[in-house]
Write a protein that holds these residues in place. Sequence first.
Motif, PDB file in Angstrom:
ATOM      1  N   LYS A  78       0.864  -1.170   0.000  1.00  0.00           N
ATOM      2  CA  LYS A  78       0.000   0.000   0.000  1.00  0.00           C
ATOM      3  C   LYS A  78       0.905   1.227   0.000  1.00  0.00           C
ATOM      4  N   LEU A  79       0.714   2.117  -0.963  1.00  0.00           N
ATOM      5  CA  LEU A  79       1.576   3.288  -1.085  1.00  0.00           C
ATOM      6  C   LEU A  79       1.618   4.082   0.215  1.00  0.00           C
ATOM      7  N   SER A  80       0.488   4.237   0.870  1.00  0.00           N
ATOM      8  CA  SER A  80       0.446   5.027   2.100  1.00  0.00           C
ATOM      9  C   SER A  80       1.247   4.393   3.236  1.00  0.00           C
ATOM     10  N   GLY A  81       1.612   3.126   3.106  1.00  0.00           N
ATOM     11  CA  GLY A  81       2.396   2.441   4.127  1.00  0.00           C
ATOM     12  C   GLY A  81       3.901   2.528   3.917  1.00  0.00           C
ATOM     13  N   LEU A  82       4.314   3.160   2.813  1.00  0.00           N
ATOM     14  CA  LEU A  82       5.736   3.282   2.500  1.00  0.00           C
ATOM     15  C   LEU A  82       6.248   4.633   2.997  1.00  0.00           C
ATOM     16  N   GLY A  83       6.843   4.652   4.166  1.00  0.00           N
ATOM     17  CA  GLY A  83       7.340   5.894   4.751  1.00  0.00           C
ATOM     18  C   GLY A  83       8.702   6.271   4.209  1.00  0.00           C
ATOM     19  N   GLY A  84       8.959   7.570   4.099  1.00  0.00           N
ATOM     20  CA  GLY A  84      10.266   8.046   3.648  1.00  0.00           C
ATOM     21  C   GLY A  84      10.628   7.549   2.269  1.00  0.00           C
ATOM     22  N   LEU A  85       9.651   7.396   1.413  1.00  0.00           N
ATOM     23  CA  LEU A  85       9.846   6.834   0.072  1.00  0.00           C
ATOM     24  C   LEU A  85      10.790   7.708  -0.756  1.00  0.00           C
ATOM     25  N   ARG A  86      11.816   7.061  -1.320  1.00  0.00           N
ATOM     26  CA  ARG A  86      12.774   7.785  -2.143  1.00  0.00           C
ATOM     27  C   ARG A  86      13.358   6.868  -3.209  1.00  0.00           C
ATOM     28  N   ILE A  87      13.690   7.459  -4.338  1.00  0.00           N
ATOM     29  CA  ILE A  87      14.293   6.693  -5.429  1.00  0.00           C
ATOM     30  C   ILE A  87      15.777   6.507  -5.119  1.00  0.00           C
ATOM     31  N   THR A  88      16.332   5.395  -5.562  1.00  0.00           N
ATOM     32  CA  THR A  88      17.750   5.112  -5.346  1.00  0.00           C
ATOM     33  C   THR A  88      18.446   5.025  -6.700  1.00  0.00           C
ATOM     34  N   PRO A  89      19.768   5.042  -6.733  1.00  0.00           N
ATOM     35  CA  PRO A  89      20.476   4.873  -8.009  1.00  0.00           C
ATOM     36  C   PRO A  89      20.507   3.414  -8.477  1.00  0.00           C
ATOM     37  N   ARG A  90      20.090   2.488  -7.624  1.00  0.00           N
ATOM     38  CA  ARG A  90      20.140   1.049  -7.945  1.00  0.00           C
ATOM     39  C   ARG A  90      19.125   0.701  -9.035  1.00  0.00           C
ATOM     40  N   ARG A  91      19.608   0.099 -10.107  1.00  0.00           N
ATOM     41  CA  ARG A  91      18.734  -0.312 -11.208  1.00  0.00           C
ATOM     42  C   ARG A  91      18.281  -1.752 -10.992  1.00  0.00           C
ATOM     43  N   PHE A  92      17.154  -2.095 -11.624  1.00  0.00           N
ATOM     44  CA  PHE A  92      16.659  -3.469 -11.520  1.00  0.00           C
ATOM     45  C   PHE A  92      16.177  -3.951 -12.881  1.00  0.00           C
ATOM     46  N   ALA A  93      16.187  -5.273 -13.049  1.00  0.00           N
ATOM     47  CA  ALA A  93      15.655  -5.909 -14.256  1.00  0.00           C
ATOM     48  C   ALA A  93      14.230  -6.353 -13.949  1.00  0.00           C
ATOM     49  N   VAL A  94      13.407  -6.399 -14.982  1.00  0.00           N
ATOM     50  CA  VAL A  94      12.030  -6.852 -14.810  1.00  0.00           C
ATOM     51  C   VAL A  94      12.051  -8.317 -14.375  1.00  0.00           C
ATOM     52  N   SER A  95      11.327  -8.607 -13.325  1.00  0.00           N
ATOM     53  CA  SER A  95      11.283  -9.962 -12.770  1.00  0.00           C
ATOM     54  C   SER A  95      10.497 -10.908 -13.670  1.00  0.00           C
ATOM     55  N   THR A  96      10.914 -12.155 -13.688  1.00  0.00           N
ATOM     56  CA  THR A  96      10.169 -13.179 -14.423  1.00  0.00           C
ATOM     57  C   THR A  96       8.824 -13.458 -13.740  1.00  0.00           C
ATOM     58  N   LEU A  97       8.658 -13.014 -12.504  1.00  0.00           N
ATOM     59  CA  LEU A  97       7.386 -13.182 -11.785  1.00  0.00           C
ATOM     60  C   LEU A  97       6.332 -12.169 -12.219  1.00  0.00           C
ATOM     61  N   TRP A  98       6.749 -11.115 -12.903  1.00  0.00           N
ATOM     62  CA  TRP A  98       5.841 -10.043 -13.316  1.00  0.00           C
ATOM     63  C   TRP A  98       4.897 -10.528 -14.409  1.00  0.00           C
ATOM     64  N   ASN A  99       3.596 -10.391 -14.163  1.00  0.00           N
ATOM     65  CA  ASN A  99       2.579 -10.793 -15.128  1.00  0.00           C
ATOM     66  C   ASN A  99       1.568  -9.648 -15.287  1.00  0.00           C
ATOM     67  N   PRO A 100       1.770  -8.797 -16.293  1.00  0.00           N
ATOM     68  CA  PRO A 100       0.871  -7.659 -16.478  1.00  0.00           C
ATOM     69  C   PRO A 100      -0.544  -8.056 -16.894  1.00  0.00           C
ATOM     70  N   ALA A 101      -0.749  -9.313 -17.259  1.00  0.00           N
ATOM     71  CA  ALA A 101      -2.067  -9.769 -17.705  1.00  0.00           C
ATOM     72  C   ALA A 101      -2.967 -10.213 -16.551  1.00  0.00           C
ATOM     73  N   GLU A 102      -2.491 -10.108 -15.309  1.00  0.00           N
ATOM     74  CA  GLU A 102      -3.326 -10.520 -14.174  1.00  0.00           C
ATOM     75  C   GLU A 102      -4.619  -9.716 -14.134  1.00  0.00           C
ATOM     76  N   LYS A 103      -5.690 -10.398 -13.805  1.00  0.00           N
ATOM     77  CA  LYS A 103      -7.017  -9.801 -13.808  1.00  0.00           C
ATOM     78  C   LYS A 103      -7.126  -8.570 -12.898  1.00  0.00           C
ATOM     79  N   ARG A 104      -6.397  -8.566 -11.778  1.00  0.00           N
ATOM     80  CA  ARG A 104      -6.519  -7.445 -10.828  1.00  0.00           C
ATOM     81  C   ARG A 104      -6.058  -6.113 -11.407  1.00  0.00           C
ATOM     82  N   TYR A 105      -5.303  -6.152 -12.501  1.00  0.00           N
ATOM     83  CA  TYR A 105      -4.829  -4.916 -13.116  1.00  0.00           C
ATOM     84  C   TYR A 105      -5.816  -4.322 -14.119  1.00  0.00           C
TER      85      TYR A 105
END
Length: 116
Positions: A78-105
């Motif tokens: 939940k976005l409201s539960g993320l305190g002190g939210l800040r971007i970092t210089p650390r890059r990431f690759a898209v996870s193989t777990l990511w499924n944009p076709a999920e019904k909830r989206y």
Amino acid sequence: MNDMSSTIESPRAGPPPSPAVIFEAIVKQQAVAATYNRGEVTLAPHAIYTRHDEIYVDATTLDRDGRPPKEEKMGAFKLSGLGGLRITPRRFAVSTLWNPAEKRYEGTMLMAVETA
């Protein structure tokens, strides 16, 4: 007489986190750091969406309190539960777990990482 109570931080929450930080992190595929459930987390945000009139972020946890997770999993934060939210210089690759076709989206997606 000096009122010392004014120097003590109150337990009230700060301003709500801005979704703009998540939008930028998703576009640039950069991790975000935040406090979540009293711990420090570094997250790789894959999607930001709405559910029950709240904003959520689906992300993999890169580390929690400085330690990597035992296994990779996609979590909903939940976005409201993320305190002190800040971007970092650390890059990431898209996870193989990511499924944009999920019904909830369906009809709730605000932004998501691009897949090749």
